[in-house]
Design an enzyme around this catalytic site. Structure first.
Site, PDB file in Angstrom:
ATOM      1  N   TYR A  56       3.649 -12.316  -4.173  1.00 31.12           N
ATOM      2  CA  TYR A  56       3.071 -13.231  -2.857  1.00 31.12           C
ATOM      3  C   TYR A  56       2.984 -14.639  -2.988  1.00 31.12           C
ATOM      4  CZ  TYR A  56       0.141  -8.543  -2.082  1.00 31.12           C
ATOM      5  OH  TYR A  56      -0.036  -7.156  -1.844  1.00 31.12           O
ATOM      6  N   HIS A 114       4.332  -2.317  -8.041  1.00 32.70           N
ATOM      7  CA  HIS A 114       4.296  -2.173  -6.277  1.00 32.70           C
ATOM      8  C   HIS A 114       5.170  -1.396  -5.355  1.00 32.70           C
ATOM      9  CE1 HIS A 114       3.881  -6.547  -3.901  1.00 32.70           C
ATOM     10  NE2 HIS A 114       3.376  -5.637  -3.672  1.00 32.70           N
TER      11      HIS A 114
END
Length: 339
Positions: A56, A114
């Site tokens: 991010y 992830h």
């Protein structure tokens, strides 16, 4: 009846901790300027669960917001995730170290893989200086590319995906490396994200002492992912849900403007985001809605029970043919993540 403000999550050695609900998502699409003030607003509104990830690129902003909020670290539940090119067993700790340093923290509450595949880095030294800002190049991120696609490390990719590509692989060595991080104290728990039922089944035999605490997936009324959620619940795995408001479909439609959802929200005396977050919590999951607007941040946190008939309508909104899924980071990567 009020909805739960937290869900019990299994951690190592038969113990449990509480995961606050709802959580606040921090994914930034091409911009980080919104993040610090939005996180401060969320914490002021009562959120105590921040969902982060190395990719991010907003860890500095999140860390600054936590510090400026004045809220003790012990009262905030923080999740982070490693991107696939950190997924070889020898690299998973390095990504966590990056996240902790950028966040300014000593530990996180939950560390996730992830995606259920592993990619190859350019080199260990490239990973040591890897940058995760939204405008970073793949080279700056340390991702090895070939024909404009990440090079897959099939050896450490989940068995399901490797077999579909005619190769052999196993995520177990990476999972074992993740579990070892619990003993270091750098994370209280470990889990996964975007794992299918077969992917979870691959890890379950290796999760007796340090369990799969969480699976983070896309879930909303257009794509409820019910069977995966029920599978996880039956095995004590908490499900957190990114994209609870969905995104924009290829035909331009959005869940936030779906006429049925808008009508239901009006009947419940809620705005649409509040309704969708409430539905997610009521079905036993933890939504991770994101907003940069103060009013929406506050209302999205104010979940409450919805009528049974409202829940049934939302349960039945699923869009068939796969068009309900609005977040698919595998597109263009040539990897069958969702088969």
């Amino acid at each position: 009846m009020p909805l739960p403000k937290s869900f019990t999550m299994k951690v190592a050695d038969g113990k449990t901790i509480e995961m606050p609900s709802p959580g606040f998502g921090t994914w930034a699409s091409g911009d980080t300027g919104w993040c610090k003030e939005a996180v401060k607003t969320a914490l002021k509104a009562g959120y105590r669960h921040l969902d982060c990830a190395w990719m991010y690129g907003v860890d500095h902003e999140v860390g600054a917001a936590i510090k400026e909020s004045g809220i003790p670290r012990s009262e905030i539940f923080i999740t982070t995730k490693f991107w696939p090119h950190f997924g070889a067993p020898e690299h998973v700790e390095l990504c966590l170290d990056h996240c902790l340093r950028n966040l300014g923290l000593d530990y996180v509450d939950l560390y996730l893989a992830h995606w259920p595949y592993v990619a190859k880095p350019i080199s260990r030294s490239a990973l040591e200086v890897a940058q995760a800002s939204p405008d970073a190049t793949n080279e700056e991120r340390g991702i090895l590319m070939e024909s404009r696609k990440p090079v897959v490390d099939w050896e450490h990719t989940v068995e399901r995906i490797a077999l579909q590509s005619g190769r052999e692989g196993s995520f177990v060595p990476t999972w074992t490396a993740m579990q070892s991080l619990v003993r270091t104290g750098k994370t209280l728990a470990v889990g996964v994200s975007n794992f299918s039922i077969p992917d979870l089944e691959e890890l379950l035999p290796h999760s007796a002492v340090i369990p799969i605490s969480c699976n983070q997936i896309e879930a909303h009324p257009w794509f409820p992912n019910t069977s995966l959620i029920e599978f996880a619940r039956a095995r004590g795995i908490v499900t957190t849900c990114y994209s609870p408001f969905a995104g924009q479909r290829k035909d331009g439609a959005t869940l936030l403007k779906d006429p049925t959802v808008v009508e239901l929200a009006e009947k419940e005396g809620m705005d649409v985001g509040q309704l969708l977050q409430s539905w997610a919590v009521q079905r036993g999951t933890v939504p991770l809605g994101k907003s940069g607007t103060e009013g929406r941040i506050r209302r999205n946190f104010e979940v409450r029970e919805v009528r049974e008939e409202t829940g049934k309508v939302l349960d039945g909104l699923e869009v068939r043919g796969g068009e309900g899924r609005t977040v698919d980071f595998s597109e263009g990567w040539g990897i069958p993540l969702f088969a």
